[in-house]
Design a protein around this motif. Structure first.
Motif, PDB file in Angstrom:
ATOM      1  N   SER A 105      54.416  64.125  19.188  1.00 33.48           N
ATOM      2  CA  SER A 105      53.574  65.013  19.978  1.00 33.48           C
ATOM      3  C   SER A 105      52.230  64.354  20.299  1.00 33.48           C
ATOM      4  N   LEU A 107      52.373  66.667  26.841  1.00 35.70           N
ATOM      5  CA  LEU A 107      53.314  67.348  25.949  1.00 35.70           C
ATOM      6  C   LEU A 107      54.472  67.956  26.735  1.00 35.70           C
ATOM      7  N   ARG A 130      57.614  65.807  27.813  1.00 35.52           N
ATOM      8  CA  ARG A 130      58.712  65.472  26.898  1.00 35.52           C
ATOM      9  C   ARG A 130      60.027  66.095  27.341  1.00 35.52           C
ATOM     10  N   ARG A 160      64.132  69.656  18.848  1.00 34.04           N
ATOM     11  CA  ARG A 160      63.397  69.108  19.978  1.00 34.04           C
ATOM     12  C   ARG A 160      64.320  68.188  20.762  1.00 34.04           C
TER      13      ARG A 160
END
Length: 528
Positions: free
Chosen positions: A10, A90, A93, A158
């Protein structure tokens, strides 16, 4: 194989967004420096924000941050952009295309802001559009490097991005973080070089336009020497003449406009018989006059710092208007600065015989850039927002009923004579004094009327007449002082002034909006 921690992933993603934004701003800085500095994205958005700022927020910023209000605004803008850029990094991603679109959207907002500025041209959008393109490209490069470093090791909760990037990455080799570092260094280097070159270009242009080596002609009508004793030279009391570097600055320009005097032209038009265009050399060829004039900002609170005195050099503004031939139906001088700001001045205030100037010099030197170089208006007796256009390039004779200036369109008064005011400068608020003889001193002003009396009282007792220092003319402030036998305890000191037409400051405090503050200034002190 070691699994990368989500926190590191992150942090790296957010850094990708920050570096992309840095590259975008660096490219924009260079592009703006090569064209018009004020078209840079941050300055364009900041200037548009100032235009939309309500009066109460403007007063709060000036009251809270003083002369640093513009620096604070730029800092806030940088923080907002940085936060947005980190969020974009962020978001990239999982949604790289959407994140790239976010950066492009920021550039488009800045482009719209640049076009909203007075006197803007279509090419003014180029720095913002270039920033959008460079930022999106830099984000794409950073995102790919981030994927090759972190995507194979993302936590199960994730998942790696979907779309065209994933198959390509799956087919290629998985590398370590050195690729990400190399890409980050490249993007950072680009941002530093582009931004640095932009700063060098801007600094070179600013130096050339500052007029620091310009020698002005001597006045044909010089100001007389200041009367002996006009400056009391008391510790804690400011000088009668404010040094140029200490003179207050309140305006809407995020960066000081730099106008080379060789290129400067003043246009006088509108409701005139003979439109006139004058170069800087034309101005210097006219008879120059020198005058002592105190100026006050309408945003000055009771006892505030936004008042200063200087010796100004320039040409008679009334003569310029008469050369153009002011028509009988004109009641407003709508002046415009190089950055598009406008000011509405009553015609009568310039033609009634007062020393209204188109000033080119201040305290024996050419105007400093921050105070209007190459030329500005000075009309004694009026607050600056209706009289003191800096970097002036245009004077249009018009009518108040037909056109409104920058601040009057936001609710400030059209006619704004400076109100009678006074302040205590020594002792300072909350000072601790020794019992015995003490001096209370300060300044008072009522430009174009003059100060006739200053009174001081302690703890609500009887008013006592302060001793006034001499002043050169009614357009300047006056210093004053009073001897006081200080007794132990806490004390409240109050001051009020009376002008030469018999008007005494009223007691109630009134805020600056819409035509200037009023009220008695007071300080609390402790005598030991």
């Amino acid at each position: 194989m070691t699994v990368k921690k989500p926190a590191k992933s992150s942090l790296a993603a957010a850094t990708c967004g920050l570096l992309a934004a840095g590259a975008a701003l660096g490219a924009a800085e260079l592009a703006a420096a090569l064209s018009k500095p004020q078209t840079g994205p941050l300055l364009a958005v900041g200037s548009a924000f100032i235009d939309l700022t309500p009066a109460w927020l403007k007063d709060f910023a000036i009251r809270t941050f003083g002369g640093n209000d513009k620096n604070v605004l730029l800092l806030v803008l940088v923080i907002v952009v940085a936060a947005f850029a980190a969020a974009i990094g962020l978001a990239a991603r999982r949604y790289p295309r959407l994140a790239g679109g976010g950066l492009i959207s920021l550039g488009l907002v800045a482009a719209v802001a640049a076009l909203s500025r007075p006197g803007s041209a279509p090419l003014d959008v180029l720095p913002s559009l270039l920033a959008a393109a460079v930022g999106a490209s830099a984000l794409h490069l950073m995102h790919r490097a981030w994927l090759r470093t972190f995507a194979p090791h993302l936590d199960a909760d994730r998942p790696a991005p979907s779309g065209p990037d994933r198959p390509a990455l799956a087919a290629g080799p998985v590398t370590d973080r050195r690729e990400l570092l190399r890409t980050a260094a490249t993007v950072l280097g680009f941002a530093a070089v582009a931004g640095g070159l932009g700063r060098v270009v801007s600094a070179t242009r600013d130096t050339a336009a500052a007029g620091v080596r310009l020698v002005l002609p001597r006045p044909s009508d010089p100001a007389p020497p200041l009367p002996v004793g006009s400056d009391l030279h008391l510790p804690g009391l400011g000088p009668f003449t404010t040094p140029s570097k200490d003179f207050y600055r309140v305006d809407t320009a995020l960066v000081v406009p730099r106008v080379p005097h060789q290129d400067w032209v003043l246009r006088i038009h509108g409701l005139v018989d003979r439109p006139v265009e004058l170069t800087f050399d034309d101005i210097l060829a006219r008879p120059l006059v020198e005058r002592d004039i105190t100026m006050t900002c309408v945003s000055n609170e009771v006892g505030g710092p936004y008042v200063g005195h200087a010796r100004w050099l320039g040409v008679d503004l009334a003569d310029l208007l008469r050369q153009a031939g002011v028509r009988a139906d004109a009641d407003q001088i709508l002046s415009r600065s190089a950055d598009g700001w406008t000011c509405g001045t009553p015609v009568q205030a310039v033609l009634d015989g007062r020393d209204a100037l188109l000033a080119v010099g201040m305290n024996g030197e050419a105007l400093p850039p921050a105070h209007g170089f190459p030329a500005r208006m000075i009309v004694p007796g009026l607050y600056g927002y209706v009289s003191a256009t800096k970097w002036v390039t245009e004077i249009k004779l018009t009518r108040f009923a037909d056109e409104r200036a920058y601040w009057t369109s936001r609710g400030w008064a059209e006619h704004a004579p400076v109100k009678t005011a006074s302040r205590i400068e020594m002792p300072k608020p909350f000072a601790r004094l020794a019992a015995g003889p003490a001096t209370i001193a300060g300044t008072a002003w009522a430009q174009h009327r003059g100060v006739a009396a200053v009174e001081v009282r302690v703890d609500g007792g009887p008013w006592r007449q302060a001793r006034l220092a001499p002043s050169p003319n009614p357009d300047t402030w006056r210093q004053w002082h009073l001897d006081w036998q200080a007794t132990p305890g806490d004390h409240r000191l109050e001051v009020r002034a009376t002008d030469a037409v018999g008007h005494t400051q009223p007691q109630p405090r009134v805020a600056p909006f819409p035509d200037g503050a009023t009220g008695w200034h007071s300080v609390l002190v402790t005598v030991l």
